[in-house]
Scaffold this active site. Structure first.
Site, PDB file in Angstrom:
ATOM      1  N   ARG A  52      59.485 -34.706  -3.413  1.00  0.00           N
ATOM      2  CA  ARG A  52      59.652 -33.340  -2.918  1.00  0.00           C
ATOM      3  C   ARG A  52      61.151 -33.066  -2.918  1.00  0.00           C
ATOM      4  NH1 ARG A  52      62.794 -34.922   0.228  1.00  0.00           N
ATOM      5  NH2 ARG A  52      62.809 -32.875   1.191  1.00  0.00           N
ATOM      6  N   GLY A  53      61.517 -31.847  -2.532  1.00  0.00           N
ATOM      7  CA  GLY A  53      62.913 -31.447  -2.654  1.00  0.00           C
ATOM      8  C   GLY A  53      63.094 -30.781  -4.016  1.00  0.00           C
ATOM      9  N   ARG A  89      53.851 -26.435  -7.167  1.00  0.00           N
ATOM     10  CA  ARG A  89      54.459 -25.860  -5.958  1.00  0.00           C
ATOM     11  C   ARG A  89      55.116 -24.541  -6.370  1.00  0.00           C
ATOM     12  NH1 ARG A  89      57.605 -29.608  -1.898  1.00  0.00           N
ATOM     13  NH2 ARG A  89      56.916 -27.941  -0.500  1.00  0.00           N
ATOM     14  N   ASP A 242      65.818 -23.986  -1.800  1.00  0.00           N
ATOM     15  CA  ASP A 242      64.767 -24.079  -2.823  1.00  0.00           C
ATOM     16  C   ASP A 242      64.910 -22.993  -3.859  1.00  0.00           C
ATOM     17  OD1 ASP A 242      63.558 -25.445  -0.289  1.00  0.00           O
ATOM     18  OD2 ASP A 242      62.512 -26.214  -2.067  1.00  0.00           O
ATOM     19  N   ASN A 252      64.807 -21.473   1.932  1.00  0.00           N
ATOM     20  CA  ASN A 252      64.837 -22.918   2.215  1.00  0.00           C
ATOM     21  C   ASN A 252      63.748 -23.231   3.239  1.00  0.00           C
ATOM     22  OD1 ASN A 252      66.133 -25.534   1.805  1.00  0.00           O
ATOM     23  ND2 ASN A 252      66.851 -25.375   3.905  1.00  0.00           N
ATOM     24  N   LYS A 253      63.648 -24.479   3.611  1.00  0.00           N
ATOM     25  CA  LYS A 253      62.595 -24.951   4.524  1.00  0.00           C
ATOM     26  C   LYS A 253      62.471 -24.055   5.757  1.00  0.00           C
ATOM     27  CE  LYS A 253      60.338 -27.633   3.995  1.00  0.00           C
ATOM     28  NZ  LYS A 253      58.993 -27.386   3.415  1.00  0.00           N
TER      29      LYS A 253
HETATM   30  O1  MRU Z   1      58.945 -28.985   1.201  1.00  0.00           O
HETATM   31  P1  MRU Z   1      60.095 -29.809   0.740  1.00  0.00           P
HETATM   32  O2  MRU Z   1      60.258 -31.097   1.468  1.00  0.00           O
HETATM   33  O3  MRU Z   1      60.094 -30.005  -0.766  1.00  0.00           O
HETATM   34  O4  MRU Z   1      61.355 -28.910   1.090  1.00  0.00           O
HETATM   35  C1  MRU Z   1      62.644 -29.341   0.801  1.00  0.00           C
HETATM   36  C2  MRU Z   1      63.701 -28.395   1.230  1.00  0.00           C
HETATM   37  O5  MRU Z   1      63.437 -27.363   1.807  1.00  0.00           O
HETATM   38  C3  MRU Z   1      65.112 -28.714   0.825  1.00  0.00           C
HETATM   39  O6  MRU Z   1      66.013 -28.222   1.772  1.00  0.00           O
HETATM   40  C4  MRU Z   1      65.412 -28.062  -0.523  1.00  0.00           C
HETATM   41  O7  MRU Z   1      64.409 -28.385  -1.452  1.00  0.00           O
HETATM   42  C5  MRU Z   1      66.715 -28.478  -1.064  1.00  0.00           C
HETATM   43  S1  MRU Z   1      66.678 -30.158  -1.619  1.00  0.00           S
HETATM   44  C6  MRU Z   1      68.197 -30.598  -2.154  1.00  0.00           C
END
Ligand code: MRU
Length: 363
Positions: A52-53, A89, A242, A252-253
């Site tokens: 993920r990320g 995703r 993201d 972002n998250k």
């Molecule tokens: O749902 P995830 O764990 O994939 O979300 C990740 C994030 O929100 C990160 O902050 C983002 O992807 C940047 S990663 C360098």
């Protein structure tokens, strides 16, 4: 970065047709690697969040495409594999960015050449991600240095949200790259790590990787950030992204927006580590134009962890029958962002500044 002193990357080609990843769903309790041998396994790894990320799912999708082409190199095979991987995703733009980068090069090639070329391109994408994150680290380090110079012997206190660490990229991380570089340069940093409900990427992943690199850190529940900022306990916020739009809105998250509001109200600099692979120059308005992933209720209603006896168990924490809502991301408007730390330097979150920094990407 290092795990038990050994340098690791999150994704590693073993041989043509086999790529190794770290199963992030098991962290921090177990460090296990698994091997992906076909595109379906790569798609599942992304959808189930074994990887993920934003940057890492882009690179994994690129390897997934190469694996798909080993079975079917036709035009139809290429199109079908891209569709399948892109559907895993919806929010992080890196996924589509990586697949499009490969498509443009692969489409004119003959069947018979595509799988080899895709494998090579995926490797190049991975190397590029490492270089980009390292450059973000260098630019972000200058911010931390300035604060450290003002603070004398006291540590620079940095708040981060979710995991934008090396586990979210191939190496270094985005938000964590400046932190690792500051730590390695002997600057005292103390990182406040938001737990990041519901999947707890902060508590499970960011804390784990900072700990393995020897970086001082403190896990806080998601609601503490505002209080810390009101009491002068945070010098700087750095988060990942993201998808950042052409005018600098940052997706972002979930929970990032609330941290940005608290930072704004308390004059705490709020920086977003944004590789250009996460910038979507085709859209302006983050609130209206970004599809926000909604995930299952179970991520909210249940939690997993180790029992005292050392068994991994999942328990329900909510009343039976209560409905839960699980938006995975939110959008922070550009006006709340102090700056974007990109591989080309620190860029104001505005359409003009972004276009000046990345003229070749303007659409
Ligand atoms: O749902 P995830 O764990 O994939 O979300 C990740 C994030 O929100 C990160 O902050 C983002 O992807 C940047 S990663 C360098």
């Amino acid at each position: 970065m290092r795990v038990e002193g050994v340098p690791f990357r999150t994704i590693r080609p073993l041989e043509f047709g086999a790529v190794e990843i770290i199963d992030q769903t098991l962290l921090p309790h177990a460090f296990e690697r698994i091997v992906l041998r076909d595109a379906e396994a790569a798609a599942r790894a992304i959808a189930d969040m074994q990887v993920r990320g934003a940057p890492l799912i882009g690179v994994t999708a690129a390897y997934g495409l190469a694996l798909a082409l080993m079975r079917d190199e036709s035009d139809a095979g290429l199109a079908a594999a891209i569709d399948m991987l892109a559907a895993t995703r919806p929010t992080a733009v890196n996924l589509r960015w990586a697949l499009e980068r490969l498509r443009v090069t692969l489409a004119p090639l003959q069947a018979g050449e595509r799988a080899q070329a895709a494998w090579r391109l995926a490797g190049e994408l991975a190397e590029e991600d490492v270089a980009v994150c390292s450059a973000i680290g260098d630019h972000g380090l200058s911010l931390i240095r300035e604060i450290a110079a003002r603070k004398g012997d006291a540590p620079v206190n940095i708040l981060t949200h979710c995991n934008a660490g090396w586990l979210a990229t191939v190496d270094w991380g985005t938000a964590t790259a400046p932190i690792y570089k500051a730590h390695d340069a002997g600057i005292r940093v103390d990182v406040y790590v938001d737990e990041t409900r519901p999947r707890n990427q902060g508590a499970s992943l960011t804390a784990w990787e900072l700990g393995h690199h020897g970086v001082a850190h403190t896990i806080v529940v998601d609601n503490v950030g505002g209080h810390l900022m009101q009491h002068g306990m945070i010098d700087l916020v750095i988060v990942g992204t993201d998808r950042t739009t052409a005018r600098g809105d940052v997706c972002n998250k979930i929970g990032t927006y609330l941290k940005a509001l608290a930072a704004y109200d308390n004059d705490v600099p709020f920086f977003v580590a944004a590789p250009s692979s996460s910038i979507d120059f085709a859209i302006e308005d983050g609130l209206r134009e970004i599809e926000i992933e909604q995930r299952g209720q179970r991520e909210v209603t249940h939690m997993s962890g180790l029992t005292e006896a050392g068994h991994l168990e999942t328990v329900r924490i909510t009343p039976e029958g209560s409905h839960a809502l699980n938006y995975a991301f939110d959008v922070t408007p550009a006006r709340l962002v102090t700056g974007l730390i990109t591989e080309r330097g620190i860029v104001e979150a505005s359409p003009q500044a972004l276009a000046r920094a990345f003229p070749e990407r303007v659409v």
